[in-house]
Motif scaffolding. Structure first.
Motif, PDB file in Angstrom:
ATOM      1  N   ALA A  80      -0.362  -5.581   6.716  1.00  0.00           N
ATOM      2  CA  ALA A  80       0.595  -6.475   5.982  1.00  0.00           C
ATOM      3  C   ALA A  80       1.784  -6.426   7.282  1.00  0.00           C
ATOM      4  O   ALA A  80       2.476  -7.462   7.127  1.00  0.00           O
ATOM      5  N   GLU A  81       2.027  -5.603   7.849  1.00  0.00           N
ATOM      6  CA  GLU A  81       3.293  -5.593   8.760  1.00  0.00           C
ATOM      7  C   GLU A  81       3.140  -6.809   9.723  1.00  0.00           C
ATOM      8  O   GLU A  81       4.177  -6.928  10.379  1.00  0.00           O
ATOM      9  N   ASN A 104       7.056 -12.151   5.656  1.00  0.00           N
ATOM     10  CA  ASN A 104       6.180 -11.082   6.201  1.00  0.00           C
ATOM     11  C   ASN A 104       5.639 -10.296   4.704  1.00  0.00           C
ATOM     12  O   ASN A 104       6.176 -10.309   3.853  1.00  0.00           O
ATOM     13  N   LEU A 105       4.372 -10.240   4.978  1.00  0.00           N
ATOM     14  CA  LEU A 105       3.618  -9.863   3.836  1.00  0.00           C
ATOM     15  C   LEU A 105       4.050  -8.186   3.412  1.00  0.00           C
ATOM     16  O   LEU A 105       4.188  -8.204   2.167  1.00  0.00           O
ATOM     17  N   ALA A 106       4.451  -7.435   4.437  1.00  0.00           N
ATOM     18  CA  ALA A 106       4.985  -6.208   4.042  1.00  0.00           C
ATOM     19  C   ALA A 106       6.369  -6.056   3.549  1.00  0.00           C
ATOM     20  O   ALA A 106       6.574  -5.346   2.481  1.00  0.00           O
ATOM     21  N   LEU A 111       3.227  -6.117  -2.336  1.00  0.00           N
ATOM     22  CA  LEU A 111       1.692  -5.523  -2.399  1.00  0.00           C
ATOM     23  C   LEU A 111       1.788  -4.100  -2.779  1.00  0.00           C
ATOM     24  O   LEU A 111       2.567  -3.453  -2.373  1.00  0.00           O
ATOM     25  N   GLU A 115      -1.759  -2.492   3.144  1.00  0.00           N
ATOM     26  CA  GLU A 115      -2.736  -3.507   3.627  1.00  0.00           C
ATOM     27  C   GLU A 115      -3.318  -4.325   2.658  1.00  0.00           C
ATOM     28  O   GLU A 115      -3.124  -4.315   1.526  1.00  0.00           O
ATOM     29  N   MET A 116      -3.738  -5.773   3.055  1.00  0.00           N
ATOM     30  CA  MET A 116      -4.283  -6.618   2.020  1.00  0.00           C
ATOM     31  C   MET A 116      -5.847  -6.501   2.199  1.00  0.00           C
ATOM     32  O   MET A 116      -6.359  -6.874   3.419  1.00  0.00           O
TER      33      MET A 116
END
Length: 170
Positions: A80-81, A104-106, A111, A115-116
């Motif tokens: 994710a980062e 940003n996903l992180a 979440l 991680e995804m």
């Protein structure tokens, strides 16, 4: 035997020794060069390369606001980062916010871990609190994603970014 014959006999014995020493030096140099390349390449992180993953996008329009669900269908796990959702062409109708940008996903999505993995989803929503969602119209208004594009982008932190997946409006 004269003095000159004795010098010539010693010179012939010296040639094989010099040849062996040169071959040995060449072997050591070649080995050291190979080792430096191997060690240098092993220092690279696995995260530096963009993942190969398949995503699906589900668009829903209702009661004024739109919603996009992004699902990791299959492929590599996404750290994710290093991954972001980039939104362009969206608007908050009747609200002050600009929903376009890089998220940003992180940092921006809720979440459950770093991680995804396959089967996980994130949602791009107007203003509701939902696990795995990013609130875009926090100041009010309806989210319009009808002309938007959404990209999943990988940034390795050095050599650049790679678009992993792209969605263009309904």
């Amino acid at each position: 035997m004269t003095g000159l014959d004795w010098v010539r006999a010693d010179d012939r014995a010296l040639s094989p020794v010099v040849g062996v020493l040169l071959l040995l030096a060449l072997t050591v140099l070649l080995g050291a060069t190979t080792a430096s390349f191997v060690v240098g390449f092993s220092d690279q992180k696995v995260e530096d390369s963009a993942p190969t993953a398949k995503f699906s996008f589900e668009y829903q329009s209702g009661s004024g606001s739109d919603l996009v669900t992004v699902k990791h269908e299959s492929g590599d796990t996404v750290t994710a980062e290093y991954a972001s959702v980039v939104i362009d062409g969206a608007s908050c109708v009747g609200g002050p916010d600009d929903p376009n940008g890089r998220y940003n996903l992180a940092d921006e999505f809720k979440l459950p871990g770093p991680e995804m993995t396959a089967g996980m989803t994130v949602q791009i929503r107007p203003n509701t609190d939902f696990s795995g969602s990013r609130e875009l119209c926090t100041g009010g208004g309806d989210l319009d994603l009808s002309d938007a594009t959404v990209d999943i982008v990988w940034d390795d932190g050095g050599s650049g970014t790679t678009t992993v997946y792209h969605w263009a409006g309904p």
